[in-house]
Design a protein around this motif. Sequence first.
Motif, mmCIF file in Angstrom:
data_model
loop_
_atom_site.group_PDB
_atom_site.id
_atom_site.type_symbol
_atom_site.label_atom_id
_atom_site.label_comp_id
_atom_site.label_asym_id
_atom_site.label_seq_id
_atom_site.Cartn_x
_atom_site.Cartn_y
_atom_site.Cartn_z
ATOM 1 N N ASP A 48 -11.143 -16.919 19.148
ATOM 2 C CA ASP A 48 -12.310 -17.397 18.602
ATOM 3 C C ASP A 48 -12.008 -18.867 18.096
ATOM 4 O O ASP A 48 -13.200 -19.335 17.506
ATOM 5 C CB ASP A 48 -12.730 -16.531 17.418
ATOM 6 C CG ASP A 48 -13.262 -15.149 17.839
ATOM 7 O OD1 ASP A 48 -13.743 -15.010 18.903
ATOM 8 O OD2 ASP A 48 -12.895 -14.312 16.915
ATOM 9 N N GLY A 49 -10.884 -19.360 18.212
ATOM 10 C CA GLY A 49 -10.950 -20.816 18.021
ATOM 11 C C GLY A 49 -10.581 -20.978 16.467
ATOM 12 O O GLY A 49 -10.467 -22.090 16.029
ATOM 13 N N ASN A 50 -10.190 -19.808 15.803
ATOM 14 C CA ASN A 50 -9.667 -19.774 14.418
ATOM 15 C C ASN A 50 -8.295 -20.359 14.306
ATOM 16 O O ASN A 50 -7.662 -19.709 15.025
ATOM 17 C CB ASN A 50 -10.028 -18.565 13.685
ATOM 18 C CG ASN A 50 -11.439 -18.371 13.569
ATOM 19 O OD1 ASN A 50 -12.333 -19.085 13.343
ATOM 20 N ND2 ASN A 50 -11.790 -17.052 13.854
ATOM 21 N N THR A 51 -7.862 -21.397 13.508
ATOM 22 C CA THR A 51 -6.762 -21.745 13.069
ATOM 23 C C THR A 51 -5.886 -20.905 12.137
ATOM 24 O O THR A 51 -6.648 -19.846 11.356
ATOM 25 C CB THR A 51 -6.426 -23.242 12.743
ATOM 26 O OG1 THR A 51 -7.192 -23.322 11.503
ATOM 27 C CG2 THR A 51 -6.894 -24.141 13.891
ATOM 28 N N LEU A 52 -4.856 -20.819 11.942
ATOM 29 C CA LEU A 52 -4.071 -20.077 10.854
ATOM 30 C C LEU A 52 -4.560 -20.504 9.614
ATOM 31 O O LEU A 52 -5.110 -19.562 8.749
ATOM 32 C CB LEU A 52 -2.682 -20.443 10.900
ATOM 33 C CG LEU A 52 -1.691 -20.001 12.303
ATOM 34 C CD1 LEU A 52 -0.516 -20.556 12.256
ATOM 35 C CD2 LEU A 52 -1.803 -18.360 12.274
ATOM 36 N N LEU A 53 -4.914 -22.008 9.344
ATOM 37 C CA LEU A 53 -5.515 -22.568 8.083
ATOM 38 C C LEU A 53 -7.027 -21.692 7.976
ATOM 39 O O LEU A 53 -7.244 -21.381 6.840
ATOM 40 C CB LEU A 53 -5.769 -23.993 8.034
ATOM 41 C CG LEU A 53 -6.107 -24.524 7.117
ATOM 42 C CD1 LEU A 53 -5.033 -24.444 5.677
ATOM 43 C CD2 LEU A 53 -6.373 -26.085 7.189
ATOM 44 N N MET A 54 -7.710 -21.697 8.874
ATOM 45 C CA MET A 54 -9.125 -21.057 8.629
ATOM 46 C C MET A 54 -9.030 -19.553 8.388
ATOM 47 O O MET A 54 -9.701 -19.178 7.335
ATOM 48 C CB MET A 54 -9.872 -21.204 10.218
ATOM 49 C CG MET A 54 -11.211 -20.420 10.189
ATOM 50 S SD MET A 54 -12.549 -20.868 9.102
ATOM 51 C CE MET A 54 -13.025 -21.986 10.346
ATOM 52 N N LEU A 55 -8.146 -18.834 8.985
ATOM 53 C CA LEU A 55 -8.173 -17.390 8.290
ATOM 54 C C LEU A 55 -7.395 -17.305 6.935
ATOM 55 O O LEU A 55 -7.896 -16.510 6.186
ATOM 56 C CB LEU A 55 -7.169 -16.720 9.439
ATOM 57 C CG LEU A 55 -7.642 -16.632 11.009
ATOM 58 C CD1 LEU A 55 -6.564 -16.032 11.896
ATOM 59 C CD2 LEU A 55 -8.941 -15.822 11.137
ATOM 60 N N ALA A 56 -6.527 -18.142 6.746
ATOM 61 C CA ALA A 56 -6.097 -18.113 5.216
ATOM 62 C C ALA A 56 -6.833 -18.408 4.234
ATOM 63 O O ALA A 56 -7.095 -17.978 3.333
ATOM 64 C CB ALA A 56 -4.650 -19.061 5.226
ATOM 65 N N ALA A 57 -7.834 -19.646 4.574
ATOM 66 C CA ALA A 57 -8.693 -20.148 3.765
ATOM 67 C C ALA A 57 -9.974 -19.069 3.533
ATOM 68 O O ALA A 57 -10.527 -18.722 2.576
ATOM 69 C CB ALA A 57 -9.502 -21.683 4.449
ATOM 70 N N TYR A 58 -10.420 -18.612 4.715
ATOM 71 C CA TYR A 58 -11.395 -17.540 4.558
ATOM 72 C C TYR A 58 -11.098 -16.255 3.754
ATOM 73 O O TYR A 58 -11.845 -15.751 3.281
ATOM 74 C CB TYR A 58 -11.859 -17.253 6.145
ATOM 75 C CG TYR A 58 -13.236 -16.394 6.192
ATOM 76 C CD1 TYR A 58 -14.356 -17.134 5.827
ATOM 77 C CD2 TYR A 58 -13.431 -15.153 6.273
ATOM 78 C CE1 TYR A 58 -15.653 -16.338 6.097
ATOM 79 C CE2 TYR A 58 -14.494 -14.471 6.449
ATOM 80 C CZ TYR A 58 -15.784 -15.163 6.265
ATOM 81 O OH TYR A 58 -16.899 -14.577 6.459
#
Length: 155
Positions: A48-58
Amino acid sequence: MALDSTSHLPKETLDFAHRMFDAARTGNSELLLAAVDAGLPVDMMNDDGNTLLMLAAYSGHHTLVQSLLTRKANPNKLNDRGQSPLAGAVFKGEDEVVKVLVEGGADPRLGTPNAIESARMFGKEGMLRLFGAGEGEGAGALLPDGTSVSIRRGP
């Protein structure tokens, strides 16, 4: 590296990548940071184009977010839906993550809706001040589905 472009990789490699994305979601810093320190691309993306940072932040893992930023994760990388890690953290009400991302260089004006628009939609005045949003900035935002959102003050 997005997973959708890696279908030629061995199952074990794909399983490993999925474990890393799960580690970001669950806040398993020990596992994820050891992998990044060993050479895992810090800006690796899922399908989905989500980075590791995106997943951790969310998911609200502010300490992991800080650690990923220290390792040069891009705080302004948008996913395939045009969403930023910062707007995701605003949406989820993750105040500590928002502060860490802003300190790490996240731009509140990137993405759709961007972090300022998200903060305005949810009445998060403190975040608007943190972002340096101008009066009325972010009002009339468009959601990813094209729906217009207008914000009115008062009854």
